[in-house]
Design a protein around this motif. Structure first.
Motif, PDB file in Angstrom:
ATOM      1  N   LEU A   3       0.827  -1.203   0.000  1.00  0.00           N
ATOM      2  CA  LEU A   3       0.000   0.000   0.000  1.00  0.00           C
ATOM      3  C   LEU A   3       0.858   1.248   0.000  1.00  0.00           C
ATOM      4  CD1 LEU A   3      -2.578  -0.965   2.789  1.00  0.00           C
ATOM      5  CD2 LEU A   3      -2.805  -1.290   0.321  1.00  0.00           C
ATOM      6  N   LEU A   4       0.396   2.255  -0.685  1.00  0.00           N
ATOM      7  CA  LEU A   4       0.981   3.588  -0.643  1.00  0.00           C
ATOM      8  C   LEU A   4       0.103   4.419   0.283  1.00  0.00           C
ATOM      9  CD1 LEU A   4       2.950   5.748  -2.021  1.00  0.00           C
ATOM     10  CD2 LEU A   4       0.905   6.347  -3.317  1.00  0.00           C
ATOM     11  N   ILE A   5       0.717   5.031   1.290  1.00  0.00           N
ATOM     12  CA  ILE A   5      -0.001   5.877   2.237  1.00  0.00           C
ATOM     13  C   ILE A   5       0.551   7.288   2.107  1.00  0.00           C
ATOM     14  CG2 ILE A   5      -0.520   6.289   4.675  1.00  0.00           C
ATOM     15  CD1 ILE A   5       0.178   3.262   5.087  1.00  0.00           C
ATOM     16  N   ASN A   6      -0.330   8.210   1.805  1.00  0.00           N
ATOM     17  CA  ASN A   6       0.060   9.609   1.693  1.00  0.00           C
ATOM     18  C   ASN A   6      -0.881  10.432   2.558  1.00  0.00           C
ATOM     19  OD1 ASN A   6       0.003  12.412   0.110  1.00  0.00           O
ATOM     20  ND2 ASN A   6       1.961  11.386  -0.163  1.00  0.00           N
ATOM     21  N   TYR A   7      -0.316  11.380   3.294  1.00  0.00           N
ATOM     22  CA  TYR A   7      -1.139  12.126   4.248  1.00  0.00           C
ATOM     23  C   TYR A   7      -0.659  13.561   4.394  1.00  0.00           C
ATOM     24  CZ  TYR A   7       2.880  10.882   7.089  1.00  0.00           C
ATOM     25  OH  TYR A   7       4.163  10.710   7.550  1.00  0.00           O
ATOM     26  N   GLU A   8      -1.549  14.373   4.906  1.00  0.00           N
ATOM     27  CA  GLU A   8      -1.225  15.738   5.307  1.00  0.00           C
ATOM     28  C   GLU A   8      -1.837  15.919   6.688  1.00  0.00           C
ATOM     29  OE1 GLU A   8       0.600  19.253   5.221  1.00  0.00           O
ATOM     30  OE2 GLU A   8       0.654  17.916   3.492  1.00  0.00           O
ATOM     31  N   LEU A   9      -0.975  16.035   7.692  1.00  0.00           N
ATOM     32  CA  LEU A   9      -1.402  16.222   9.074  1.00  0.00           C
ATOM     33  C   LEU A   9      -1.225  17.699   9.390  1.00  0.00           C
ATOM     34  CD1 LEU A   9       0.353  13.037  10.483  1.00  0.00           C
ATOM     35  CD2 LEU A   9      -2.012  13.277   9.675  1.00  0.00           C
ATOM     36  N   ARG A  10      -2.301  18.410   9.516  1.00  0.00           N
ATOM     37  CA  ARG A  10      -2.264  19.869   9.475  1.00  0.00           C
ATOM     38  C   ARG A  10      -2.114  20.588  10.811  1.00  0.00           C
ATOM     39  NH1 ARG A  10      -5.639  18.376   5.145  1.00  0.00           N
ATOM     40  NH2 ARG A  10      -4.864  19.234   3.191  1.00  0.00           N
ATOM     41  N   ASP A  11      -2.415  19.940  11.915  1.00  0.00           N
ATOM     42  CA  ASP A  11      -2.362  20.632  13.209  1.00  0.00           C
ATOM     43  C   ASP A  11      -0.956  20.529  13.795  1.00  0.00           C
ATOM     44  OD1 ASP A  11      -2.593  21.615  15.785  1.00  0.00           O
ATOM     45  OD2 ASP A  11      -4.486  20.591  16.182  1.00  0.00           O
ATOM     46  N   VAL A  12      -0.205  21.609  13.727  1.00  0.00           N
ATOM     47  CA  VAL A  12       1.190  21.590  14.186  1.00  0.00           C
ATOM     48  C   VAL A  12       1.303  21.448  15.700  1.00  0.00           C
ATOM     49  CG1 VAL A  12       2.061  22.865  12.197  1.00  0.00           C
ATOM     50  CG2 VAL A  12       1.321  24.116  14.235  1.00  0.00           C
ATOM     51  N   THR A  13       0.201  21.643  16.424  1.00  0.00           N
ATOM     52  CA  THR A  13       0.242  21.512  17.888  1.00  0.00           C
ATOM     53  C   THR A  13      -0.106  20.096  18.355  1.00  0.00           C
ATOM     54  OG1 THR A  13      -2.081  22.163  18.189  1.00  0.00           O
ATOM     55  CG2 THR A  13      -0.407  23.930  18.152  1.00  0.00           C
ATOM     56  N   LYS A  14      -0.630  19.259  17.468  1.00  0.00           N
ATOM     57  CA  LYS A  14      -1.034  17.895  17.823  1.00  0.00           C
ATOM     58  C   LYS A  14       0.156  16.955  17.760  1.00  0.00           C
ATOM     59  CE  LYS A  14      -4.176  14.163  16.388  1.00  0.00           C
ATOM     60  NZ  LYS A  14      -4.192  13.544  17.683  1.00  0.00           N
ATOM     61  N   ASP A  15       0.212  16.019  18.697  1.00  0.00           N
ATOM     62  CA  ASP A  15       1.218  14.961  18.676  1.00  0.00           C
ATOM     63  C   ASP A  15       0.690  13.820  17.801  1.00  0.00           C
ATOM     64  OD1 ASP A  15       3.154  13.060  19.082  1.00  0.00           O
ATOM     65  OD2 ASP A  15       2.651  12.692  21.185  1.00  0.00           O
ATOM     66  N   TYR A  16       1.261  13.672  16.624  1.00  0.00           N
ATOM     67  CA  TYR A  16       0.823  12.641  15.688  1.00  0.00           C
ATOM     68  C   TYR A  16       1.614  11.343  15.829  1.00  0.00           C
ATOM     69  CZ  TYR A  16      -2.174  15.923  13.155  1.00  0.00           C
ATOM     70  OH  TYR A  16      -3.168  16.804  12.797  1.00  0.00           O
ATOM     71  N   THR A  17       2.369  11.198  16.896  1.00  0.00           N
ATOM     72  CA  THR A  17       3.133   9.965  17.113  1.00  0.00           C
ATOM     73  C   THR A  17       2.243   8.721  17.044  1.00  0.00           C
ATOM     74  OG1 THR A  17       4.756  11.178  18.422  1.00  0.00           O
ATOM     75  CG2 THR A  17       4.719   8.785  18.685  1.00  0.00           C
ATOM     76  N   PRO A  18       1.059   8.717  17.644  1.00  0.00           N
ATOM     77  CA  PRO A  18       0.202   7.530  17.540  1.00  0.00           C
ATOM     78  C   PRO A  18      -0.189   7.182  16.100  1.00  0.00           C
ATOM     79  CG  PRO A  18      -0.517   8.889  19.366  1.00  0.00           C
ATOM     80  CD  PRO A  18       0.504   9.690  18.593  1.00  0.00           C
ATOM     81  N   PHE A  19      -0.335   8.187  15.260  1.00  0.00           N
ATOM     82  CA  PHE A  19      -0.632   7.958  13.838  1.00  0.00           C
ATOM     83  C   PHE A  19       0.523   7.204  13.184  1.00  0.00           C
ATOM     84  CE2 PHE A  19      -0.226   9.282   9.404  1.00  0.00           C
ATOM     85  CZ  PHE A  19      -1.512   9.089   8.911  1.00  0.00           C
ATOM     86  N   LEU A  20       1.740   7.690  13.394  1.00  0.00           N
ATOM     87  CA  LEU A  20       2.920   7.054  12.798  1.00  0.00           C
ATOM     88  C   LEU A  20       3.160   5.684  13.400  1.00  0.00           C
ATOM     89  CD1 LEU A  20       5.166  10.236  12.744  1.00  0.00           C
ATOM     90  CD2 LEU A  20       3.812   9.279  10.863  1.00  0.00           C
ATOM     91  N   ASP A  21       2.939   5.538  14.691  1.00  0.00           N
ATOM     92  CA  ASP A  21       3.081   4.228  15.334  1.00  0.00           C
ATOM     93  C   ASP A  21       2.070   3.227  14.781  1.00  0.00           C
ATOM     94  OD1 ASP A  21       5.152   5.212  16.874  1.00  0.00           O
ATOM     95  OD2 ASP A  21       3.928   5.465  18.690  1.00  0.00           O
ATOM     96  N   ALA A  22       0.865   3.684  14.466  1.00  0.00           N
ATOM     97  CA  ALA A  22      -0.155   2.800  13.891  1.00  0.00           C
ATOM     98  C   ALA A  22       0.256   2.296  12.513  1.00  0.00           C
ATOM     99  CB  ALA A  22      -1.496   3.527  13.818  1.00  0.00           C
ATOM    100  N   ILE A  23       0.923   3.142  11.753  1.00  0.00           N
ATOM    101  CA  ILE A  23       1.423   2.681  10.448  1.00  0.00           C
ATOM    102  C   ILE A  23       2.424   1.552  10.657  1.00  0.00           C
ATOM    103  CG2 ILE A  23       2.796   3.296   8.410  1.00  0.00           C
ATOM    104  CD1 ILE A  23       1.579   6.114   8.577  1.00  0.00           C
ATOM    105  N   LYS A  24       3.421   1.788  11.496  1.00  0.00           N
ATOM    106  CA  LYS A  24       4.480   0.798  11.719  1.00  0.00           C
ATOM    107  C   LYS A  24       3.950  -0.491  12.328  1.00  0.00           C
ATOM    108  CE  LYS A  24       7.583   4.498  12.894  1.00  0.00           C
ATOM    109  NZ  LYS A  24       8.465   5.011  13.926  1.00  0.00           N
ATOM    110  N   ALA A  25       2.975  -0.391  13.209  1.00  0.00           N
ATOM    111  CA  ALA A  25       2.463  -1.568  13.913  1.00  0.00           C
ATOM    112  C   ALA A  25       1.584  -2.461  13.049  1.00  0.00           C
ATOM    113  CB  ALA A  25       1.675  -1.123  15.144  1.00  0.00           C
ATOM    114  N   ASN A  26       1.114  -1.944  11.931  1.00  0.00           N
ATOM    115  CA  ASN A  26       0.175  -2.705  11.114  1.00  0.00           C
ATOM    116  C   ASN A  26       0.731  -3.145   9.771  1.00  0.00           C
ATOM    117  OD1 ASN A  26      -2.506  -2.820  12.573  1.00  0.00           O
ATOM    118  ND2 ASN A  26      -1.867  -0.704  12.874  1.00  0.00           N
ATOM    119  N   CYS A  27       2.048  -3.252   9.703  1.00  0.00           N
ATOM    120  CA  CYS A  27       2.657  -3.745   8.470  1.00  0.00           C
ATOM    121  C   CYS A  27       3.853  -4.638   8.810  1.00  0.00           C
ATOM    122  CB  CYS A  27       3.075  -2.586   7.568  1.00  0.00           C
ATOM    123  SG  CYS A  27       4.296  -1.478   8.268  1.00  0.00           S
ATOM    124  N   ALA A  28       4.177  -5.498   7.887  1.00  0.00           N
ATOM    125  CA  ALA A  28       5.325  -6.383   8.062  1.00  0.00           C
ATOM    126  C   ALA A  28       6.624  -5.658   7.748  1.00  0.00           C
ATOM    127  CB  ALA A  28       5.179  -7.606   7.157  1.00  0.00           C
TER     128      ALA A  28
END
Length: 89
Positions: A3-28
């Motif tokens: 899969l190709l995942i492309n995103y734009e996370l727009r809130d510079v004050t939000k901690d998006y670490t859980p988003f990135l961790d979810a990517i890593k945790a759900n792929c081989a």
């Protein structure tokens, strides 16, 4: 499935670490060389993978998850092409 995942996370004050961790945790395997773009080898469909990421996003963010096929082209570093060529489509 690849899969190709492309995103734009727009809130510079939000901690998006859980988003990135979810990517890593759900792929081989994953490849992440371009900003805001990941290519992942996973058992999840594009729909299922996107649903795994939604809880970590705001409604102002954007996300595109697409299944890659073996027909692809671009201008990437050698390591990226080697990684892509090892994947099963």
């Amino acid at each position: 499935m690849v899969l190709l995942i492309n995103y734009e996370l727009r809130d510079v004050t939000k901690d998006y670490t859980p988003f990135l961790d979810a990517i890593k945790a759900n792929c081989a395997e994953w490849w992440h060389f371009l900003p805001h773009t990941w290519i992942v080898a996973t058992v999840h469909s594009s729909d299922d993978f996107a649903k795994l990421l939604y809880p970590h996003m705001l409604n102002t963010d954007s996300l595109l998850v697409v299944r890659l096929e073996s027909d692809h082209q671009g201008w990437l570093v050698k390591d990226a092409w080697e990684w892509l060529n090892r994947q099963q489509y």
